[in-house]
Design an enzyme around this catalytic site. Sequence first.
Site, short mmCIF file in Angstrom:
data_model
loop_
_atom_site.label_atom_id
_atom_site.label_comp_id
_atom_site.label_asym_id
_atom_site.label_seq_id
_atom_site.Cartn_x
_atom_site.Cartn_y
_atom_site.Cartn_z
N HIS A 43 19.24 -35.88 -18.84
CA HIS A 43 18.89 -36.17 -20.23
C HIS A 43 20.12 -36.62 -21.01
O HIS A 43 21.23 -36.10 -20.81
CB HIS A 43 18.19 -34.99 -20.91
CG HIS A 43 19.01 -33.77 -21.12
ND1 HIS A 43 19.75 -33.56 -22.26
CD2 HIS A 43 19.19 -32.66 -20.36
CE1 HIS A 43 20.35 -32.38 -22.20
NE2 HIS A 43 20.03 -31.81 -21.06
N ASP B 53 26.44 -31.14 -21.35
CA ASP B 53 25.01 -30.94 -21.18
C ASP B 53 24.29 -32.00 -22.03
O ASP B 53 24.13 -31.82 -23.22
CB ASP B 53 24.64 -29.52 -21.62
CG ASP B 53 23.15 -29.25 -21.68
OD1 ASP B 53 22.40 -29.99 -21.02
OD2 ASP B 53 22.75 -28.31 -22.38
N GLU C 89 15.02 -33.74 -24.11
CA GLU C 89 15.09 -32.49 -23.36
C GLU C 89 15.51 -31.32 -24.21
O GLU C 89 14.97 -30.22 -24.08
CB GLU C 89 16.05 -32.64 -22.16
CG GLU C 89 15.97 -31.53 -21.14
CD GLU C 89 16.85 -30.31 -21.47
OE1 GLU C 89 16.69 -29.28 -20.80
OE2 GLU C 89 17.70 -30.42 -22.38
N GLU C 90 16.45 -31.52 -25.11
CA GLU C 90 16.99 -30.41 -25.91
C GLU C 90 15.95 -29.81 -26.85
O GLU C 90 16.13 -28.69 -27.32
CB GLU C 90 18.21 -30.87 -26.71
CG GLU C 90 19.45 -31.17 -25.86
CD GLU C 90 20.06 -29.95 -25.22
OE1 GLU C 90 19.54 -28.82 -25.40
OE2 GLU C 90 21.07 -30.10 -24.49
N ASP D 152 21.08 -31.29 -14.18
CA ASP D 152 21.48 -30.74 -15.47
C ASP D 152 22.62 -29.77 -15.20
O ASP D 152 23.06 -29.62 -14.06
CB ASP D 152 20.28 -30.05 -16.13
CG ASP D 152 20.36 -30.06 -17.65
OD1 ASP D 152 21.47 -30.00 -18.18
OD2 ASP D 152 19.29 -30.11 -18.29
N HIS E 66 26.44 -25.26 -24.63
CA HIS E 66 26.01 -25.44 -26.01
C HIS E 66 27.11 -25.11 -27.02
O HIS E 66 26.83 -24.89 -28.20
CB HIS E 66 24.73 -24.66 -26.32
CG HIS E 66 23.50 -25.33 -25.77
ND1 HIS E 66 22.23 -25.02 -26.21
CD2 HIS E 66 23.35 -26.28 -24.82
CE1 HIS E 66 21.35 -25.77 -25.56
NE2 HIS E 66 22.01 -26.53 -24.70
#
Length: 346
Positions: A69, A186, A220-221, A241, A321
């Site tokens: 993603h 990510d 995706e997030e 991922d 994150h």
Amino acid sequence: MNEYLNYILDNIVNLSNIPSPSGYTNKAISYIEKIVKELCINYTITNKGSLIATIEGKNSKYQRTVSAHIDTLGAMVKKIKNNGRISFDKIGGYMLNSIEGENCIIETCDGKQYTGTVVTTKPSVHIHSDAGQIERKLENMEIIIDEKVNDDKDVVNLGIEIGDFIFFDTRTQITKSGFIKSRHLDDKASAGILLGTIKYIVENNIPLPYTTNFYFTNYEEVGHGAAASIPENTVEFIAVDMGAPGEGQNSSEYSVCICAKDSHGPYDYSLRCKLVNLCKEKSIDYRIDIYPHYGSDASTALRSGYDIKTALIGPGVFASHGYERTHKDAILNTTKLLAEYLYLNS
């Protein structure tokens, strides 16, 4: 694959520097589209704006799809305050303390950009005795704009409105010791891996046993990246991922991480074993792990009703994150496993 590592790293850096929070991904998709065109690969862009590049294999009835993603965390203007500062809402899930003090860019609908900084409403220890104790929640966070503004009217006159996107400074760098440090590894790291894998297959004229789709998703997030548009003949789906190393985990920043189970349940056992056996046979450094607070495009696809076998692999990314970090060894190990899997005729 070693000779393609620098190409992959260049793409990771370039993608990391292209803002693409969920809902604002056109520029990142355009970057990928340009590369796919240069490599003369057939591709489609879905109504949602994701890109699927396809390399034909000997068997087109049994297809493989691999995803990464390109959407990231970010924020949106929630309110323009009377004091000329901006309240914001989150895009994706992250700790607010991880962006405190970070530089950012606010982009208006007509393309104007303004820089700013994320702060708490009590940012100075010389003024606020409880500056360190104030709870880091949205009501206590704001953005100060790098413009001479005194009130909400001044901000509105700049063209800033509710719903404008906010991008965080990624501070991307590669150290001499091989670490890649950046926000949004990510999943920009995995997108770079997919691009490197495509280039390797094309330039070396490697025949694939099965038609393979490289799916660059863009939501995706926020939970619906691969909820649609997976090519209909897909039998196996691998989400590439991040792995999540840290206390209590088996993952590593130097390895390809293979997820056995995340918050949505176990991944396909036979496909996981196939990947583990490839790592053993080809001497690829790997780790198996379980992520209790994690979901992927593969788990989204299953929830959407697709009848497919799924797996999740990726480079170990520390401090997910937040301001993230991985190592070129993890990038290379993930690329090697992905390539070996795509060559496998079974």
